[in-house]
Design a protein around this motif. Structure first.
Motif, PDB file in Angstrom:
ATOM      1  N   SER A 181      -8.653 -81.259 -42.312  1.00 16.92           N
ATOM      2  CA  SER A 181      -9.060 -81.755 -41.003  1.00 16.92           C
ATOM      3  C   SER A 181      -9.932 -80.725 -40.286  1.00 16.92           C
ATOM      4  O   SER A 181      -9.837 -79.535 -40.541  1.00 16.92           O
ATOM      5  CB  SER A 181      -7.823 -82.055 -40.149  1.00 16.92           C
ATOM      6  OG  SER A 181      -7.129 -80.863 -39.882  1.00 16.92           O
ATOM      7  N   GLU A 182     -10.784 -81.235 -39.414  1.00 20.02           N
ATOM      8  CA  GLU A 182     -11.635 -80.330 -38.644  1.00 20.02           C
ATOM      9  C   GLU A 182     -10.773 -79.577 -37.649  1.00 20.02           C
ATOM     10  O   GLU A 182      -9.877 -80.138 -37.034  1.00 20.02           O
ATOM     11  CB  GLU A 182     -12.702 -81.124 -37.892  1.00 20.02           C
ATOM     12  CG  GLU A 182     -13.894 -81.428 -38.732  1.00 20.02           C
ATOM     13  CD  GLU A 182     -15.052 -81.911 -37.882  1.00 20.02           C
ATOM     14  OE1 GLU A 182     -15.336 -81.309 -36.844  1.00 20.02           O
ATOM     15  OE2 GLU A 182     -15.639 -82.912 -38.290  1.00 20.02           O
ATOM     16  N   ARG A 183     -11.052 -78.302 -37.523  1.00 18.27           N
ATOM     17  CA  ARG A 183     -10.307 -77.478 -36.577  1.00 18.27           C
ATOM     18  C   ARG A 183     -11.214 -77.173 -35.388  1.00 18.27           C
ATOM     19  O   ARG A 183     -12.404 -76.999 -35.542  1.00 18.27           O
ATOM     20  CB  ARG A 183      -9.851 -76.191 -37.253  1.00 18.27           C
ATOM     21  CG  ARG A 183      -8.875 -76.485 -38.392  1.00 18.27           C
ATOM     22  CD  ARG A 183      -8.561 -75.281 -39.200  1.00 18.27           C
ATOM     23  NE  ARG A 183      -7.721 -74.355 -38.446  1.00 18.27           N
ATOM     24  CZ  ARG A 183      -7.337 -73.179 -38.910  1.00 18.27           C
ATOM     25  NH1 ARG A 183      -7.718 -72.782 -40.096  1.00 18.27           N
ATOM     26  NH2 ARG A 183      -6.577 -72.390 -38.191  1.00 18.27           N
ATOM     27  N   SER A 184     -10.606 -77.104 -34.228  1.00 22.77           N
ATOM     28  CA  SER A 184     -11.388 -76.793 -33.037  1.00 22.77           C
ATOM     29  C   SER A 184     -11.837 -75.337 -33.085  1.00 22.77           C
ATOM     30  O   SER A 184     -11.264 -74.510 -33.803  1.00 22.77           O
ATOM     31  CB  SER A 184     -10.556 -77.041 -31.780  1.00 22.77           C
ATOM     32  OG  SER A 184      -9.569 -76.031 -31.636  1.00 22.77           O
ATOM     33  N   THR A 185     -12.843 -75.033 -32.302  1.00 25.09           N
ATOM     34  CA  THR A 185     -13.333 -73.658 -32.227  1.00 25.09           C
ATOM     35  C   THR A 185     -12.214 -72.735 -31.777  1.00 25.09           C
ATOM     36  O   THR A 185     -12.040 -71.644 -32.317  1.00 25.09           O
ATOM     37  CB  THR A 185     -14.529 -73.568 -31.264  1.00 25.09           C
ATOM     38  OG1 THR A 185     -15.562 -74.428 -31.740  1.00 25.09           O
ATOM     39  CG2 THR A 185     -15.061 -72.158 -31.173  1.00 25.09           C
ATOM     40  N   HIS A 186     -11.430 -73.174 -30.822  1.00 27.97           N
ATOM     41  CA  HIS A 186     -10.310 -72.361 -30.339  1.00 27.97           C
ATOM     42  C   HIS A 186      -9.331 -72.054 -31.474  1.00 27.97           C
ATOM     43  O   HIS A 186      -8.879 -70.910 -31.617  1.00 27.97           O
ATOM     44  CB  HIS A 186      -9.595 -73.062 -29.188  1.00 27.97           C
ATOM     45  CG  HIS A 186      -8.417 -72.310 -28.670  1.00 27.97           C
ATOM     46  ND1 HIS A 186      -8.541 -71.185 -27.894  1.00 27.97           N
ATOM     47  CD2 HIS A 186      -7.087 -72.503 -28.852  1.00 27.97           C
ATOM     48  CE1 HIS A 186      -7.327 -70.721 -27.610  1.00 27.97           C
ATOM     49  NE2 HIS A 186      -6.448 -71.506 -28.172  1.00 27.97           N
ATOM     50  N   GLU A 187      -9.006 -73.057 -32.282  1.00 27.12           N
ATOM     51  CA  GLU A 187      -8.089 -72.850 -33.408  1.00 27.12           C
ATOM     52  C   GLU A 187      -8.682 -71.881 -34.423  1.00 27.12           C
ATOM     53  O   GLU A 187      -7.969 -71.029 -34.966  1.00 27.12           O
ATOM     54  CB  GLU A 187      -7.765 -74.178 -34.085  1.00 27.12           C
ATOM     55  CG  GLU A 187      -6.911 -75.099 -33.254  1.00 27.12           C
ATOM     56  CD  GLU A 187      -6.773 -76.477 -33.867  1.00 27.12           C
ATOM     57  OE1 GLU A 187      -5.670 -77.024 -33.784  1.00 27.12           O
ATOM     58  OE2 GLU A 187      -7.767 -76.992 -34.432  1.00 27.12           O
ATOM     59  N   LEU A 188      -9.986 -71.996 -34.688  1.00 29.46           N
ATOM     60  CA  LEU A 188     -10.640 -71.079 -35.623  1.00 29.46           C
ATOM     61  C   LEU A 188     -10.624 -69.645 -35.092  1.00 29.46           C
ATOM     62  O   LEU A 188     -10.379 -68.697 -35.848  1.00 29.46           O
ATOM     63  CB  LEU A 188     -12.079 -71.523 -35.890  1.00 29.46           C
ATOM     64  CG  LEU A 188     -12.243 -72.818 -36.682  1.00 29.46           C
ATOM     65  CD1 LEU A 188     -13.697 -73.247 -36.696  1.00 29.46           C
ATOM     66  CD2 LEU A 188     -11.718 -72.649 -38.094  1.00 29.46           C
ATOM     67  N   VAL A 189     -10.868 -69.492 -33.797  1.00 30.51           N
ATOM     68  CA  VAL A 189     -10.830 -68.162 -33.184  1.00 30.51           C
ATOM     69  C   VAL A 189      -9.428 -67.569 -33.316  1.00 30.51           C
ATOM     70  O   VAL A 189      -9.261 -66.426 -33.741  1.00 30.51           O
ATOM     71  CB  VAL A 189     -11.275 -68.216 -31.703  1.00 30.51           C
ATOM     72  CG1 VAL A 189     -10.938 -66.916 -30.980  1.00 30.51           C
ATOM     73  CG2 VAL A 189     -12.762 -68.524 -31.612  1.00 30.51           C
ATOM     74  N   GLU A 190      -8.425 -68.332 -32.956  1.00 33.21           N
ATOM     75  CA  GLU A 190      -7.040 -67.855 -33.046  1.00 33.21           C
ATOM     76  C   GLU A 190      -6.688 -67.455 -34.482  1.00 33.21           C
ATOM     77  O   GLU A 190      -6.112 -66.390 -34.704  1.00 33.21           O
ATOM     78  CB  GLU A 190      -6.069 -68.932 -32.554  1.00 33.21           C
ATOM     79  CG  GLU A 190      -6.067 -69.135 -31.071  1.00 33.21           C
ATOM     80  CD  GLU A 190      -5.424 -67.983 -30.309  1.00 33.21           C
ATOM     81  OE1 GLU A 190      -4.376 -67.468 -30.744  1.00 33.21           O
ATOM     82  OE2 GLU A 190      -5.980 -67.596 -29.272  1.00 33.21           O
ATOM     83  N   ALA A 191      -7.042 -68.301 -35.430  1.00 26.45           N
ATOM     84  CA  ALA A 191      -6.732 -68.011 -36.838  1.00 26.45           C
ATOM     85  C   ALA A 191      -7.439 -66.741 -37.303  1.00 26.45           C
ATOM     86  O   ALA A 191      -6.843 -65.900 -37.994  1.00 26.45           O
ATOM     87  CB  ALA A 191      -7.124 -69.194 -37.716  1.00 26.45           C
ATOM     88  N   TYR A 192      -8.710 -66.575 -36.919  1.00 27.64           N
ATOM     89  CA  TYR A 192      -9.451 -65.391 -37.336  1.00 27.64           C
ATOM     90  C   TYR A 192      -8.838 -64.135 -36.728  1.00 27.64           C
ATOM     91  O   TYR A 192      -8.613 -63.141 -37.421  1.00 27.64           O
ATOM     92  CB  TYR A 192     -10.932 -65.490 -36.950  1.00 27.64           C
ATOM     93  CG  TYR A 192     -11.722 -64.329 -37.512  1.00 27.64           C
ATOM     94  CD1 TYR A 192     -12.237 -64.382 -38.797  1.00 27.64           C
ATOM     95  CD2 TYR A 192     -11.915 -63.161 -36.780  1.00 27.64           C
ATOM     96  CE1 TYR A 192     -12.933 -63.308 -39.339  1.00 27.64           C
ATOM     97  CE2 TYR A 192     -12.604 -62.087 -37.307  1.00 27.64           C
ATOM     98  CZ  TYR A 192     -13.109 -62.165 -38.589  1.00 27.64           C
ATOM     99  OH  TYR A 192     -13.776 -61.102 -39.117  1.00 27.64           O
ATOM    100  N   VAL A 193      -8.560 -64.163 -35.432  1.00 23.45           N
ATOM    101  CA  VAL A 193      -7.988 -62.994 -34.766  1.00 23.45           C
ATOM    102  C   VAL A 193      -6.643 -62.626 -35.389  1.00 23.45           C
ATOM    103  O   VAL A 193      -6.382 -61.457 -35.687  1.00 23.45           O
ATOM    104  CB  VAL A 193      -7.856 -63.240 -33.244  1.00 23.45           C
ATOM    105  CG1 VAL A 193      -7.009 -62.165 -32.577  1.00 23.45           C
ATOM    106  CG2 VAL A 193      -9.239 -63.305 -32.601  1.00 23.45           C
ATOM    107  N   LEU A 194      -5.812 -63.607 -35.613  1.00 27.48           N
ATOM    108  CA  LEU A 194      -4.504 -63.331 -36.219  1.00 27.48           C
ATOM    109  C   LEU A 194      -4.639 -62.778 -37.633  1.00 27.48           C
ATOM    110  O   LEU A 194      -3.826 -61.948 -38.054  1.00 27.48           O
ATOM    111  CB  LEU A 194      -3.635 -64.593 -36.210  1.00 27.48           C
ATOM    112  CG  LEU A 194      -3.175 -65.039 -34.820  1.00 27.48           C
ATOM    113  CD1 LEU A 194      -2.454 -66.375 -34.901  1.00 27.48           C
ATOM    114  CD2 LEU A 194      -2.285 -63.981 -34.166  1.00 27.48           C
ATOM    115  N   SER A 195      -5.672 -63.189 -38.349  1.00 23.91           N
ATOM    116  CA  SER A 195      -5.879 -62.675 -39.705  1.00 23.91           C
ATOM    117  C   SER A 195      -6.308 -61.213 -39.706  1.00 23.91           C
ATOM    118  O   SER A 195      -6.220 -60.542 -40.731  1.00 23.91           O
ATOM    119  CB  SER A 195      -6.914 -63.525 -40.456  1.00 23.91           C
ATOM    120  OG  SER A 195      -8.231 -63.219 -40.019  1.00 23.91           O
TER     121      SER A 195
END
Length: 72
Positions: A2-16
């Motif tokens: 599923s497409e992820r929102s920009t906010h979700e992508l930012v959160e995932a990247y930062v947490l990684s």
């Protein structure tokens, strides 16, 4: 997938990047734009989102020196 929102992508990247020495906003923008190239937000807005998420999660930040748009 599923497409992820920009906010979700930012959160995932930062947490990684929690265990890394620091998070580069430049590299974060490039990575997020690779996953979601459609310009929902400007690079400046995206940089602000990354900085906010990094602060919230206690991740050190390496800021962009130049505020110009990033060309991929």
């Amino acid at each position: 997938m599923s497409e992820r929102s920009t906010h979700e992508l930012v959160e995932a990247y930062v947490l990684s990047r929690r265990k890394a020495k620091h998070l580069s906003t430049h590299l974060a923008i490039r990575a997020i734009r690779t996953l979601s190239p459609a310009p929902e937000v400007s690079d400046r807005e995206l940089e602000d989102m990354i900085e906010t998420a990094a602060i919230e999660h206690g991740v050190a930040i390496a800021l962009l020196r130049n505020r110009r748009e990033i060309n991929l």
